[in-house]
Design an enzyme around this catalytic site. Structure first.
Site, PDB file in Angstrom:
ATOM      1  CG  HIS A 168     -32.874 -10.755  26.176  1.00  0.00           C
ATOM      2  ND1 HIS A 168     -34.095 -10.897  25.606  1.00  0.00           N
ATOM      3  CD2 HIS A 168     -32.879 -11.781  27.182  1.00  0.00           C
ATOM      4  CE1 HIS A 168     -34.571 -11.965  26.080  1.00  0.00           C
ATOM      5  NE2 HIS A 168     -34.043 -12.403  26.970  1.00  0.00           N
ATOM      6  CB  CYS A 255     -36.435 -11.347  19.152  1.00  0.00           C
ATOM      7  SG  CYS A 255     -36.027 -10.055  20.434  1.00  0.00           S
TER       8      CYS A 255
END
Length: 268
Positions: A168, A255
């Protein structure tokens, strides 16, 4: 109803690690044994740090059938005047978004990323009114276009960023102050954020770019002490957290929560 701003209350949405965590999605890391009990302990301490930094925790119920559900960041994006429910790039993760619309709707108007668009929240980094979006294996051009359609009319600028070698955008780039980005330049195209102040990770710690800014303090994995020294040397206040088991699931400290200010003008 007035438009006066309410006292700041930072909400942190979290979700307990699933017992099926070992079956998590992986892209760039080899699968290693995860100590589930230790992962639970580390996640609990992480939640304690969020609380200690002034966050009010909203815990979603556990989801035993969803190995990646602890990584709530990927399910949505919350800005000052809008919440967007994402459409994760991996189909097995799309059920994770189901509880979000109702929860976020209590705080913001809610919009959705629709097919064929895909968007993981971990691919979105905000710096003021600039929103950087990683074009990764999880976020596609249609997702980027839908996000821009929601945000540009609200005064944001949206900047696509090319990635290489990481899951990501927030694996390679995170905000560590209102005007500063922590970056691993080997994984991200630097021209997209050339005007921003930057701090580079230590070259021996490529995963050190993932950091979570909470009420003026940065939570940062204890796995990256040399990068932490660089942050502290630049005047950034840092709290190290043990995150080793969740890191085996290709995760970072961003996250496991969704942060937003609940103290905004009341919904009309």
């Amino acid at each position: 109803m007035t438009n006066e701003r309410l006292p700041q209350t930072i909400v942190a949405v979290t979700r307990q690690p699933s017992a099926s965590l070992a079956r998590c999605e992986l892209l760039h890391l080899p699968r290693r044994e995860i100590d589930y009990a230790q992962a639970r302990r580390q996640h609990s301490r992480y939640e304690d740090e969020l609380s200690d930094l002034g966050c009010v925790l909203l815990r979603l119920p556990p989801a035993a059938e969803l190995p990646d559900a602890v990584f709530v960041e990927d399910t949505c994006l919350v800005l000052d005047d809008l919440a967007i429910v994402a459409r994760p790039g991996v189909p097995s993760r799309r059920p994770e978004t189901e509880p979000l619309a109702g929860l976020l709707g209590a705080f913001r108007p809610v919009a959705f990323i629709e097919a064929p668009g895909t968007l993981d929240g971990g691919d979105v980094v905000r710096l003021g009114n600039r929103v950087f979006v990683g074009l990764s294996s999880r976020t596609n051009g249609a997702g980027l276009e839908q996000l821009a359609a929601h945000l540009v009319p609200r005064g944001y600028t949206v900047h696509p960023v090319s990635l290489n070698g990481c899951l990501h955008l927030k694996t390679a780039l995170t905000a560590v102050s209102p005007d500063t980005l922590l970056v691993n330049r080997s994984w991200v195209a630097a021209e997209a954020f050339a005007a921003a102040r930057t701090i580079d990770v230590h070259p021996d710690e490529p995963f050190g770019a993932n950091a979570l800014l909470v009420n003026g303090t940065v939570l940062h994995s204890a796995s990256h002490p040399r990068t932490r020294e660089r942050l502290e040397g630049s005047g950034i206040r840092v709290r190290p957290v043990e995150f080793s088991e969740l890191e085996k699931a290709e995760a970072g400290v961003t996250c496991c929560c969704v942060l937003f200010d609940a103290g905004l003008p009341p919904r009309r």
